[in-house]
Write an enzyme that holds these catalytic residues in place. Structure first.
Site, PDB file in Angstrom:
ATOM      1  N   LYS A  20       0.825  -1.202   0.000  1.00 14.54           N
ATOM      2  CA  LYS A  20       0.000   0.000   0.000  1.00 14.54           C
ATOM      3  C   LYS A  20       0.871   1.269   0.000  1.00 14.54           C
ATOM      4  CE  LYS A  20      -4.237   1.557   1.520  1.00 14.54           C
ATOM      5  NZ  LYS A  20      -5.550   1.241   1.189  1.00 14.54           N
ATOM      6  N   ILE A 221       3.776   8.824   9.302  1.00 17.26           N
ATOM      7  CA  ILE A 221       3.444   7.457   9.694  1.00 17.26           C
ATOM      8  C   ILE A 221       2.138   6.972   9.086  1.00 17.26           C
ATOM      9  CG2 ILE A 221       4.698   7.272  11.873  1.00 17.26           C
ATOM     10  CD1 ILE A 221       1.610   8.138  12.897  1.00 17.26           C
ATOM     11  N   HIS A 222       1.463   7.862   8.359  1.00 23.05           N
ATOM     12  CA  HIS A 222       0.158   7.484   7.821  1.00 23.05           C
ATOM     13  C   HIS A 222       0.017   8.104   6.429  1.00 23.05           C
ATOM     14  CE1 HIS A 222      -4.236   7.320   7.398  1.00 23.05           C
ATOM     15  NE2 HIS A 222      -4.195   6.342   8.299  1.00 23.05           N
ATOM     16  N   ASP A 269      19.783  42.651   0.007  1.00 20.92           N
ATOM     17  CA  ASP A 269      21.220  42.456  -0.170  1.00 20.92           C
ATOM     18  C   ASP A 269      21.499  40.949  -0.145  1.00 20.92           C
ATOM     19  OD1 ASP A 269      21.006  41.885   2.469  1.00 20.92           O
ATOM     20  OD2 ASP A 269      22.500  43.311   3.175  1.00 20.92           O
TER      21      ASP A 269
HETATM   22  N1  COA Z   1       1.998   2.619   5.356  1.00 20.78           N
HETATM   23  C1  COA Z   1       1.184   2.044   4.461  1.00 20.78           C
HETATM   24  N2  COA Z   1      -0.137   1.911   4.611  1.00 20.78           N
HETATM   25  C2  COA Z   1      -0.658   2.413   5.740  1.00 20.78           C
HETATM   26  C3  COA Z   1       0.118   3.027   6.731  1.00 20.78           C
HETATM   27  C4  COA Z   1       1.510   3.122   6.515  1.00 20.78           C
HETATM   28  N3  COA Z   1       2.319   3.689   7.396  1.00 20.78           N
HETATM   29  N4  COA Z   1      -0.672   3.425   7.728  1.00 20.78           N
HETATM   30  C5  COA Z   1      -1.914   3.091   7.383  1.00 20.78           C
HETATM   31  N5  COA Z   1      -1.919   2.461   6.195  1.00 20.78           N
HETATM   32  C6  COA Z   1      -3.070   1.954   5.444  1.00 20.78           C
HETATM   33  C7  COA Z   1      -3.887   1.000   6.287  1.00 20.78           C
HETATM   34  O1  COA Z   1      -3.397  -0.312   6.147  1.00 20.78           O
HETATM   35  C8  COA Z   1      -5.277   1.191   5.730  1.00 20.78           C
HETATM   36  O2  COA Z   1      -5.361   0.429   4.534  1.00 20.78           O
HETATM   37  P1  COA Z   1      -6.749  -0.267   4.095  1.00 20.78           P
HETATM   38  O3  COA Z   1      -7.753   0.834   3.964  1.00 20.78           O
HETATM   39  O4  COA Z   1      -6.416  -0.947   2.812  1.00 20.78           O
HETATM   40  O5  COA Z   1      -7.081  -1.208   5.200  1.00 20.78           O
HETATM   41  C9  COA Z   1      -5.304   2.646   5.321  1.00 20.78           C
HETATM   42  O6  COA Z   1      -3.941   3.033   5.156  1.00 20.78           O
HETATM   43  C10 COA Z   1      -5.965   3.550   6.350  1.00 20.78           C
HETATM   44  O7  COA Z   1      -5.361   3.346   7.590  1.00 20.78           O
HETATM   45  P2  COA Z   1      -6.132   3.599   8.960  1.00 20.78           P
HETATM   46  O8  COA Z   1      -7.251   2.619   9.089  1.00 20.78           O
HETATM   47  O9  COA Z   1      -6.490   5.029   9.043  1.00 20.78           O
HETATM   48  O10 COA Z   1      -5.029   3.327  10.031  1.00 20.78           O
HETATM   49  P3  COA Z   1      -4.605   1.913  10.675  1.00 20.78           P
HETATM   50  O11 COA Z   1      -5.408   1.741  11.940  1.00 20.78           O
HETATM   51  O12 COA Z   1      -4.654   0.832   9.674  1.00 20.78           O
HETATM   52  O13 COA Z   1      -3.090   2.188  11.031  1.00 20.78           O
HETATM   53  C11 COA Z   1      -1.227   2.946  12.273  1.00 20.78           C
HETATM   54  C12 COA Z   1      -2.713   3.157  11.962  1.00 20.78           C
HETATM   55  C13 COA Z   1      -0.707   4.073  13.139  1.00 20.78           C
HETATM   56  C14 COA Z   1      -1.054   1.604  12.964  1.00 20.78           C
HETATM   57  C15 COA Z   1      -0.474   2.931  10.910  1.00 20.78           C
HETATM   58  O14 COA Z   1      -0.677   4.175  10.299  1.00 20.78           O
HETATM   59  C16 COA Z   1       0.988   2.583  10.952  1.00 20.78           C
HETATM   60  O15 COA Z   1       1.332   1.420  11.070  1.00 20.78           O
HETATM   61  N6  COA Z   1       1.900   3.571  10.840  1.00 20.78           N
HETATM   62  C17 COA Z   1       3.321   3.365  10.831  1.00 20.78           C
HETATM   63  C18 COA Z   1       3.817   3.008  12.202  1.00 20.78           C
HETATM   64  C19 COA Z   1       5.314   2.891  12.258  1.00 20.78           C
HETATM   65  O16 COA Z   1       5.939   2.385  11.358  1.00 20.78           O
HETATM   66  N7  COA Z   1       5.902   3.387  13.363  1.00 20.78           N
HETATM   67  C20 COA Z   1       7.313   3.385  13.525  1.00 20.78           C
HETATM   68  C21 COA Z   1       7.950   4.620  13.032  1.00 20.78           C
HETATM   69  S1  COA Z   1       7.591   6.040  14.002  1.00 20.78           S
END
Ligand code: COA
Ligand code: MG
Length: 291
Positions: A20, A221-222, A269
């Site tokens: 994704k 992160i999102h 300047d």
């Molecule tokens: N990379 C890729 N895809 C992501 C993503 C990311 N960082 N964060 C969310 N998505 C995807 C989800 O899988 C979801 O996909 P879907 O609609 O096909 O199911 C969509 O985007 C919407 O996500 P959402 O439902 O709003 O959030 P979530 O509950 O799935 O995830 C987190 C929330 C915070 C767990 C997630 O954003 C995440 O894992 N972030 C990265 C965390 C990380 O790596 N932290 C360490 C570094 S600080």
């Protein structure tokens, strides 16, 4: 240097999220082995990341892998596994000394030599996010494999016992220090994460302030954070036009032998000309104008 306005983290043990992540046009995608992965999923993360790097098309996004901190135990296997799939760069978290960077750079160099890859081609980016790391910034930033410093606000707040607030005053000194050292050593500076990912106005505000401080990019992160962050680190059309006019007026005045001059009621300047050139550089890095 690769443009790094947005650095998107993806938990390395989640193949679906990795696939994704390729679809949002993030400047960098960082496949995480560290804090985004549960302790009992670290081994899976290694193989999922190695396979993803081999099999998936990252288009123009830079392919980064964040390993576990040097000294924490799994780092040697992490970096070997990551390097076997030739990422564009390794991200090193919780860095506190030059030795840790030398260790990672040595591992990278060994892999470059073993595979016949260009020496120095795999970059190293470090995350400075502890009190000790801040004190070692000068030696940390001096290593020649580095391209960028990342400021980690959450870990830093923990390391000093601060409570995180919305306006981030408690981390401002460290945020400025990381920026200062990045600039002094010609590195990119990548700003803190906005953990509150549903609040898009907040990430936009925080990104714009980071850009005003001099940061060149921000960790995200999102997926919803990618667009607003890229926008914040890309000069808008009005700033680009203004910068072009300023540079042109400067060149014309130089020919006439005038250093300082007035434009739209403002004294111009050299520092203002350099600031305008910075705007054009950032626009060019974001492919908005041809140099
Ligand atoms: N990379 C890729 N895809 C992501 C993503 C990311 N960082 N964060 C969310 N998505 C995807 C989800 O899988 C979801 O996909 P879907 O609609 O096909 O199911 C969509 O985007 C919407 O996500 P959402 O439902 O709003 O959030 P979530 O509950 O799935 O995830 C987190 C929330 C915070 C767990 C997630 O954003 C995440 O894992 N972030 C990265 C965390 C990380 O790596 N932290 C360490 C570094 S600080
Ligand atoms: Mg961290």
């Amino acid at each position: 240097m690769h443009s790094r306005r947005s650095l998107l983290y993806v938990p390395g043990d989640d193949r679906r999220k990795i696939e994704k992540a390729l679809t949002f046009g993030a400047d960098c995608i960082c496949l995480d082995m560290e804090d985004g992965v549960a302790q009992n999923r670290k081994v899976e993360a290694r193989s999922i990341i190695a396979a993803a790097l081999r099999e998936l098309n990252f288009s123009a996004s830079e392919r980064l892998v964040r390993i576990n901190p040097v000294g924490s135990g799994p780092e040697a296997e992490d970096i070997e596994s990551a390097l076997s799939s030739r990422p564009d760069g390794i991200v090193l978290p919780k860095v506190e000394s030059l030795e840790q960077i030398q260790w990672a750079s040595g591992k990278i160099e060994t892999a470059e030599l073993a595979h016949g890859w260009t020496l120095g081609s795999i970059r190293l980016i470090v995350d400075v996010e502890t009190a000790k790391g801040m004190l070692a910034l000068k030696e940390i930033a001096s290593h020649n494999r580095l391209d960028a410093l990342i400021f980690g606000a959450e870990d830093y707040a923990v390391s000093i016992g601060a409570v995180r607030t919305v306006d981030a005053r408690e981390v401002f000194t460290a945020r400025s220090l990381v920026l200062l050292h990045a600039k002094a050593f010609g590195l990119q500076a990548i700003d803190m994460v906005t953990v509150d990912y549903r609040d898009i106005e907040r990430v936009r505000r925080e990104a714009l302030f980071g850009a005003q401080l001099g940061y060149t990019g921000k960790q995200v992160i999102h997926p919803a954070q990618v667009g607003p962050v890229q926008e914040a680190f890309t000069p808008d059309d009005e700033s680009i036009e203004k910068a072009k006019r300023l540079v042109e007026a400067f060149e014309a005045h130089q020919k006439e032998g005038k250093g300082a001059f007035g434009l739209d009621g403002q004294m111009i300047d050299l520092p203002l000309v350099k600031a305008a050139q910075n705007v054009l550089e950032r626009a060019s890095a974001a492919r908005k104008v041809q140099k």
